[in-house]
Motif scaffolding. Structure first.
Motif, PDB file in Angstrom:
ATOM      1  N   ALA A   1       0.557  -1.357   0.000  1.00 21.27           N
ATOM      2  CA  ALA A   1      -0.142   0.022   0.112  1.00 21.27           C
ATOM      3  C   ALA A   1       0.892   1.155   0.026  1.00 21.27           C
ATOM      4  O   ALA A   1       0.483   2.220  -0.666  1.00 21.27           O
ATOM      5  N   ILE A   2       1.804   1.152   0.740  1.00 16.65           N
ATOM      6  CA  ILE A   2       2.637   2.434   0.984  1.00 16.65           C
ATOM      7  C   ILE A   2       3.662   2.539  -0.602  1.00 16.65           C
ATOM      8  O   ILE A   2       3.730   3.530  -1.049  1.00 16.65           O
ATOM      9  N   LEU A   3       4.107   1.509  -1.007  1.00 19.80           N
ATOM     10  CA  LEU A   3       4.842   1.398  -2.377  1.00 19.80           C
ATOM     11  C   LEU A   3       4.034   2.052  -3.573  1.00 19.80           C
ATOM     12  O   LEU A   3       4.503   2.697  -4.397  1.00 19.80           O
ATOM     13  N   ALA A   4       2.496   1.898  -3.425  1.00 17.41           N
ATOM     14  CA  ALA A   4       1.532   2.134  -4.511  1.00 17.41           C
ATOM     15  C   ALA A   4       1.637   3.982  -4.784  1.00 17.41           C
ATOM     16  O   ALA A   4       1.362   4.237  -5.630  1.00 17.41           O
ATOM     17  N   ASN A   5       2.038   4.477  -3.721  1.00 14.44           N
ATOM     18  CA  ASN A   5       1.977   5.883  -3.495  1.00 14.44           C
ATOM     19  C   ASN A   5       3.068   6.415  -4.324  1.00 14.44           C
ATOM     20  O   ASN A   5       3.211   7.668  -4.462  1.00 14.44           O
ATOM     21  N   TYR A   6       4.296   5.666  -5.039  1.00 14.66           N
ATOM     22  CA  TYR A   6       5.298   6.250  -5.315  1.00 14.66           C
ATOM     23  C   TYR A   6       5.805   5.435  -6.758  1.00 14.66           C
ATOM     24  O   TYR A   6       5.376   4.312  -7.003  1.00 14.66           O
ATOM     25  N   ARG A   7       5.913   6.556  -7.962  1.00 17.50           N
ATOM     26  CA  ARG A   7       6.418   5.733  -8.959  1.00 17.50           C
ATOM     27  C   ARG A   7       7.994   5.152  -8.822  1.00 17.50           C
ATOM     28  O   ARG A   7       8.092   4.270  -9.693  1.00 17.50           O
ATOM     29  N   ARG A   8       8.738   5.830  -8.295  1.00 17.70           N
ATOM     30  CA  ARG A   8       9.949   5.073  -8.181  1.00 17.70           C
ATOM     31  C   ARG A   8      10.357   4.639  -6.855  1.00 17.70           C
ATOM     32  O   ARG A   8      10.080   5.458  -5.850  1.00 17.70           O
ATOM     33  N   VAL A   9      10.701   3.541  -6.430  1.00 22.27           N
ATOM     34  CA  VAL A   9      10.977   2.915  -5.347  1.00 22.27           C
ATOM     35  C   VAL A   9      12.570   2.415  -5.563  1.00 22.27           C
ATOM     36  O   VAL A   9      12.699   1.471  -6.464  1.00 22.27           O
ATOM     37  N   TYR A  10      13.306   2.574  -4.335  1.00 31.54           N
ATOM     38  CA  TYR A  10      14.483   1.771  -4.568  1.00 31.54           C
ATOM     39  C   TYR A  10      14.570   1.074  -3.057  1.00 31.54           C
ATOM     40  O   TYR A  10      14.079   1.569  -1.980  1.00 31.54           O
ATOM     41  N   TYR A  11      15.136  -0.026  -2.892  1.00 36.56           N
ATOM     42  CA  TYR A  11      15.566  -0.884  -1.936  1.00 36.56           C
ATOM     43  C   TYR A  11      16.918  -1.100  -1.709  1.00 36.56           C
ATOM     44  O   TYR A  11      17.680  -1.512  -2.602  1.00 36.56           O
ATOM     45  N   LEU A  12      17.330  -0.633  -0.642  1.00 35.04           N
ATOM     46  CA  LEU A  12      18.831  -0.722  -0.135  1.00 35.04           C
ATOM     47  C   LEU A  12      19.130  -1.993   0.296  1.00 35.04           C
ATOM     48  O   LEU A  12      18.693  -2.478   1.096  1.00 35.04           O
ATOM     49  N   HIS A  13      19.944  -2.710  -0.554  1.00 35.57           N
ATOM     50  CA  HIS A  13      20.534  -4.271  -0.185  1.00 35.57           C
ATOM     51  C   HIS A  13      21.760  -4.350  -0.778  1.00 35.57           C
ATOM     52  O   HIS A  13      22.322  -3.803  -1.621  1.00 35.57           O
ATOM     53  N   GLU A  14      22.520  -5.040  -0.113  1.00 29.14           N
ATOM     54  CA  GLU A  14      23.932  -5.355  -0.449  1.00 29.14           C
ATOM     55  C   GLU A  14      23.985  -5.999  -1.865  1.00 29.14           C
ATOM     56  O   GLU A  14      25.074  -5.882  -2.390  1.00 29.14           O
ATOM     57  N   ARG A  15      23.022  -6.836  -2.338  1.00 29.34           N
ATOM     58  CA  ARG A  15      23.012  -7.386  -3.554  1.00 29.34           C
ATOM     59  C   ARG A  15      22.661  -6.371  -4.612  1.00 29.34           C
ATOM     60  O   ARG A  15      22.467  -6.765  -5.838  1.00 29.34           O
ATOM     61  N   GLY A  16      22.395  -4.992  -4.443  1.00 26.49           N
ATOM     62  CA  GLY A  16      21.939  -4.257  -5.461  1.00 26.49           C
ATOM     63  C   GLY A  16      23.049  -3.716  -6.284  1.00 26.49           C
ATOM     64  O   GLY A  16      24.140  -4.041  -6.077  1.00 26.49           O
ATOM     65  N   VAL A  17      22.584  -2.891  -7.295  1.00 27.30           N
ATOM     66  CA  VAL A  17      23.044  -2.098  -8.048  1.00 27.30           C
ATOM     67  C   VAL A  17      24.091  -0.992  -7.363  1.00 27.30           C
ATOM     68  O   VAL A  17      23.477  -0.205  -6.516  1.00 27.30           O
ATOM     69  N   ASP A  18      25.048  -0.702  -7.670  1.00 28.71           N
ATOM     70  CA  ASP A  18      26.064   0.157  -6.937  1.00 28.71           C
ATOM     71  C   ASP A  18      25.059   1.655  -7.030  1.00 28.71           C
ATOM     72  O   ASP A  18      24.911   2.243  -8.139  1.00 28.71           O
TER      73      ASP A  18
END
Length: 160
Positions: free
Chosen positions: A82-99
């Motif tokens: 529900a919270i994510l639905a309010n945003y066009r762009r979402v980023y998740y901070l995780h060690e396996r993510g893109v720099d």
């Protein structure tokens, strides 16, 4: 820019402002304080049962005072989706993510962080479909440290 931290271990019935570390509510309090002080417009704090606090400021003072203040704020029930639905762009901070330094961080966005235990497999499945995964490095950081760095970086890029 908005920041969100979700905890599957901190529940409303486990919070004791006198012993913040015992229930690890201190992690969420420190995250909120560092995010707002760093320049985030708003911070969502999502507890194990979906109880959610949305704050755009925090008082100065020791963690116990900030925790007491936070718990006096209105809360609401919300799922991560529900919270994510309010945003066009979402980023998740995780060690396996893109720099993060190689990512396009334009536009209004929600930056999602896990607490000291990380997010559940189910939450990560939701984020795999909805968010771009970003990494500060392969080394895990405390959420409040990561929030302070991301806020600094976004300010430096004039995105906050």
């Amino acid at each position: 820019m908005s920041f969100l931290i979700k905890s599957d271990t901190v529940c409303p019935w486990t919070i004791d402002v006198k012993t913040l570390v015992k229930g690890r509510f201190d992690v969420l309090v420190d995250f909120a304080a560092e995010s707002i002080r760093g320049g985030a417009r708003e911070v969502y704090i999502v507890l194990c049962d979906g109880t959610t606090y949305r704050v755009s400021s925090v008082p100065s003072g020791p963690a116990a005072e900030i925790a007491s203040w936070l718990l006096s704020q209105p809360s609401f029930k919300a799922s991560l989706e529900a919270i994510l639905a309010n945003y066009r762009r979402v980023y998740y901070l995780h060690e396996r993510g893109v720099d993060i330094l190689n990512a396009d961080l334009s536009g209004d966005a929600l930056y999602v962080f896990g607490d000291h235990d990380g997010l559940s497999k189910e939450d990560e499945e939701v984020l795999a479909k909805r968010a771009q995964w970003l990494s500060l490095s392969p080394v895990p950081y405390m959420s409040w440290q990561a929030a302070a760095y991301v806020a600094f970086l976004l300010r430096r890029l004039n995105k906050l």
